[in-house]
Design a protein around this motif. Structure first.
Motif, PDB file in Angstrom:
ATOM      1  N   ILE A 135       0.922  -1.380   0.100  1.00 59.95           N
ATOM      2  CA  ILE A 135       0.061  -0.310  -0.101  1.00 59.95           C
ATOM      3  C   ILE A 135       1.023   1.184   0.144  1.00 59.95           C
ATOM      4  N   ASP A 136       0.445   2.262  -0.358  1.00 55.62           N
ATOM      5  CA  ASP A 136       1.147   3.636  -0.375  1.00 55.62           C
ATOM      6  C   ASP A 136       1.266   4.345   0.950  1.00 55.62           C
ATOM      7  N   TRP A 137       1.886   5.447   1.122  1.00 53.56           N
ATOM      8  CA  TRP A 137       2.167   5.984   2.196  1.00 53.56           C
ATOM      9  C   TRP A 137       0.920   6.674   2.803  1.00 53.56           C
ATOM     10  N   GLN A 138      -0.169   7.037   2.208  1.00 56.98           N
ATOM     11  CA  GLN A 138      -1.446   7.400   2.586  1.00 56.98           C
ATOM     12  C   GLN A 138      -1.987   6.324   3.656  1.00 56.98           C
ATOM     13  N   GLY A 139      -1.906   5.282   2.905  1.00 57.93           N
ATOM     14  CA  GLY A 139      -2.504   4.143   3.628  1.00 57.93           C
ATOM     15  C   GLY A 139      -1.597   3.701   4.726  1.00 57.93           C
ATOM     16  N   THR A 140      -0.464   3.715   4.593  1.00 57.04           N
ATOM     17  CA  THR A 140       0.405   3.469   5.873  1.00 57.04           C
ATOM     18  C   THR A 140       0.210   4.528   6.946  1.00 57.04           C
ATOM     19  N   GLN A 141       0.170   5.735   6.817  1.00 61.19           N
ATOM     20  CA  GLN A 141      -0.167   6.710   7.471  1.00 61.19           C
ATOM     21  C   GLN A 141      -1.486   6.396   8.619  1.00 61.19           C
ATOM     22  N   GLN A 142      -2.426   5.957   7.831  1.00 61.04           N
ATOM     23  CA  GLN A 142      -3.736   5.505   8.418  1.00 61.04           C
ATOM     24  C   GLN A 142      -3.536   4.358   9.289  1.00 61.04           C
ATOM     25  N   LEU A 143      -2.887   3.335   8.858  1.00 58.93           N
ATOM     26  CA  LEU A 143      -2.592   2.225   9.847  1.00 58.93           C
ATOM     27  C   LEU A 143      -1.982   2.641  10.831  1.00 58.93           C
ATOM     28  N   SER A 144      -1.038   3.310  10.977  1.00 57.04           N
ATOM     29  CA  SER A 144      -0.091   3.890  12.079  1.00 57.04           C
ATOM     30  C   SER A 144      -0.897   4.605  13.248  1.00 57.04           C
ATOM     31  N   GLU A 145      -2.018   5.182  12.475  1.00 59.43           N
ATOM     32  CA  GLU A 145      -3.067   5.942  13.610  1.00 59.43           C
ATOM     33  C   GLU A 145      -3.874   4.939  14.136  1.00 59.43           C
ATOM     34  N   SER A 146      -4.429   3.706  13.268  1.00 59.68           N
ATOM     35  CA  SER A 146      -5.445   2.941  13.952  1.00 59.68           C
ATOM     36  C   SER A 146      -4.919   1.775  14.482  1.00 59.68           C
ATOM     37  N   ALA A 147      -3.553   1.365  14.039  1.00 61.15           N
ATOM     38  CA  ALA A 147      -3.128  -0.011  14.613  1.00 61.15           C
ATOM     39  C   ALA A 147      -1.658  -0.026  14.639  1.00 61.15           C
ATOM     40  N   ARG A 148      -1.085   0.973  15.366  1.00 63.82           N
ATOM     41  CA  ARG A 148       0.510   1.126  15.496  1.00 63.82           C
ATOM     42  C   ARG A 148       0.944  -0.040  16.100  1.00 63.82           C
ATOM     43  N   ASP A 149       0.567  -0.799  17.011  1.00 59.14           N
ATOM     44  CA  ASP A 149       0.985  -1.640  17.670  1.00 59.14           C
ATOM     45  C   ASP A 149       1.320  -3.094  16.756  1.00 59.14           C
ATOM     46  N   ASP A 150       0.498  -3.126  15.873  1.00 59.97           N
ATOM     47  CA  ASP A 150       0.520  -4.222  14.993  1.00 59.97           C
ATOM     48  C   ASP A 150       1.123  -4.009  13.514  1.00 59.97           C
ATOM     49  N   LEU A 151       1.605  -2.770  13.522  1.00 58.18           N
ATOM     50  CA  LEU A 151       2.312  -2.348  12.325  1.00 58.18           C
ATOM     51  C   LEU A 151       3.776  -2.345  12.216  1.00 58.18           C
ATOM     52  N   VAL A 152       4.514  -3.041  11.087  1.00 56.40           N
ATOM     53  CA  VAL A 152       5.782  -3.133  10.800  1.00 56.40           C
ATOM     54  C   VAL A 152       5.880  -2.274   9.368  1.00 56.40           C
ATOM     55  N   SER A 153       6.512  -1.130   9.344  1.00 55.40           N
ATOM     56  CA  SER A 153       6.586  -0.502   8.045  1.00 55.40           C
ATOM     57  C   SER A 153       7.999  -0.561   7.327  1.00 55.40           C
ATOM     58  N   ILE A 154       7.981  -0.748   5.999  1.00 55.25           N
ATOM     59  CA  ILE A 154       9.317  -0.847   5.546  1.00 55.25           C
ATOM     60  C   ILE A 154       9.311  -0.190   4.263  1.00 55.25           C
ATOM     61  N   PHE A 155      10.054   0.914   3.861  1.00 57.88           N
ATOM     62  CA  PHE A 155      10.023   1.749   2.614  1.00 57.88           C
ATOM     63  C   PHE A 155      11.227   1.129   1.734  1.00 57.88           C
ATOM     64  N   ILE A 156      10.741   0.760   0.549  1.00 57.95           N
ATOM     65  CA  ILE A 156      11.986   0.296  -0.447  1.00 57.95           C
ATOM     66  C   ILE A 156      12.452   1.495  -1.339  1.00 57.95           C
ATOM     67  N   LEU A 157      13.650   1.706  -1.297  1.00 55.75           N
ATOM     68  CA  LEU A 157      14.045   2.811  -2.324  1.00 55.75           C
ATOM     69  C   LEU A 157      14.684   2.047  -3.462  1.00 55.75           C
ATOM     70  N   PRO A 158      14.785   2.837  -4.627  1.00 54.21           N
ATOM     71  CA  PRO A 158      15.446   2.208  -5.798  1.00 54.21           C
ATOM     72  C   PRO A 158      16.864   2.796  -5.599  1.00 54.21           C
ATOM     73  N   PRO A 159      17.913   1.932  -6.330  1.00 53.57           N
ATOM     74  CA  PRO A 159      19.391   2.212  -5.966  1.00 53.57           C
ATOM     75  C   PRO A 159      19.707   3.468  -6.778  1.00 53.57           C
ATOM     76  N   GLY A 160      18.911   3.961  -7.699  1.00 54.25           N
ATOM     77  CA  GLY A 160      19.722   5.327  -8.263  1.00 54.25           C
ATOM     78  C   GLY A 160      18.450   5.619  -9.249  1.00 54.25           C
ATOM     79  N   ALA A 161      18.498   7.087  -9.548  1.00 58.09           N
ATOM     80  CA  ALA A 161      17.588   7.793 -10.290  1.00 58.09           C
ATOM     81  C   ALA A 161      17.241   7.121 -11.696  1.00 58.09           C
ATOM     82  N   ARG A 162      18.620   6.776 -12.321  1.00 54.10           N
ATOM     83  CA  ARG A 162      18.427   5.929 -13.548  1.00 54.10           C
ATOM     84  C   ARG A 162      17.926   4.926 -13.706  1.00 54.10           C
ATOM     85  N   GLU A 163      18.387   4.101 -12.769  1.00 51.13           N
ATOM     86  CA  GLU A 163      17.843   2.495 -12.519  1.00 51.13           C
ATOM     87  C   GLU A 163      16.084   2.840 -12.290  1.00 51.13           C
ATOM     88  N   LEU A 164      15.841   3.942 -11.564  1.00 49.14           N
ATOM     89  CA  LEU A 164      14.126   3.849 -11.276  1.00 49.14           C
ATOM     90  C   LEU A 164      13.580   4.187 -12.567  1.00 49.14           C
TER      91      LEU A 164
END
Ligand code: 5GP
Length: 222
Positions: free
Chosen positions: A117-146
């Motif tokens: 899910i995107d950051w908006q959904g993650t924000q909502q989950l962290s408000e409603s279910a913080r204790d159950d939530l583990v969130s990971i953001f994946i970044l691309p290795p570089g702008a060209r690769e993206l």
């Protein structure tokens, strides 16, 4: 050296009742999140994917009920009004949401649920279910690769790709709202990192709700 009363310690941990966790993976399109999610689901039998509802149209190869539940805006609104979604958001002009009941049942049964899910959904989950939530953001290795990954993904139109490229910068600005950040230079390594996070999070004391009983058993010699 056989002792009939000795019990292998490995027999115990699986008996300890644990509440499941919600593992969220977010990233800009093209950072490799889908591949990582698939690999995690193959490797981990206690992990299942949360299948979202969406109002966007189905892409070739996508299956209703596996990739998404494809529904129309009226149905989506009904689900929102009936509070059947854990979170919902508008992404790239379409609506997406996480059905509540499947997730709640899995968590209660000690199963972990993976969310794409995107950051908006993650924000909502962290408000409603913080204790159950583990969130990971994946970044691309570089702008060209993206850029390369976005343009070689044949399923979307050129206009859609351009829109996603413009959106990527915006999405990436939310990296600091996540518990963990992984730079996806190598998929195997990223998968190992996600697995390490999952292993550690599963061992968090507050998730092992059966621990008190287990320790009482140890103390009473059971
Ligand atoms: P796509 O249409 O490419 O499958 O997904 C577009 C974006 O929507 C992705 O960033 C994905 O993480 C996000 N997304 C998918 N399902 C949901 C959902 O249920 N809730 C939210 N908030 N975002 C979602």
């Amino acid at each position: 050296m056989t002792d009939a009363t000795a019990t292998a310690p490995e027999q115990f941990p699986d008996d300890i009742h644990r509440r499941g966790l919600m593992l969220v993976l977010s990233s800009p399109s093209g950072a490799g999140k889908t591949t990582i999610s698939r690999r995690m689901l193959e490797l981990d039998g206690n992990l299942s994917m949360s299948v979202s509802v969406t109002t966007r149209s189905k892409r070739p190869g996508e299956v209703h009920g596996r990739d998404y539940f494809f529904i129309d805006p009226t149905e989506f609104n009904l689900m929102v009004n009936r509070r059947e979604l854990l979170e919902h958001a508008k992404v790239f002009g379409n609506y997406y949401g996480t059905p509540k009941s499947a997730v709640e049942n899995a968590l209660k049964a000690g199963k972990d649920v993976l969310f794409d899910i995107d950051w908006q959904g993650t924000q909502q989950l962290s408000e409603s279910a913080r204790d159950d939530l583990v969130s990971i953001f994946i970044l691309p290795p570089g702008a060209r690769e993206l850029e390369r990954r976005l343009t070689t993904r044949a399923q979307d139109s050129a206009e859609e790709i351009a829109r996603r490229m413009a959106k990527a910068n915006d999405e990436m600005s939310h990296w600091f709202e996540y518990d963990y950040v992984i730079v996806n230079r190598d998929v195997d390594r990223s998968v190992e990192q996600v697995r390490a996070i999952l292993t550690a999070e599963r061992l968090k004391r507050r998730r092992q709700v059966g621990l008190a009983e287990f320790v009482r058993g140890l103390q009473s010699g059971l």
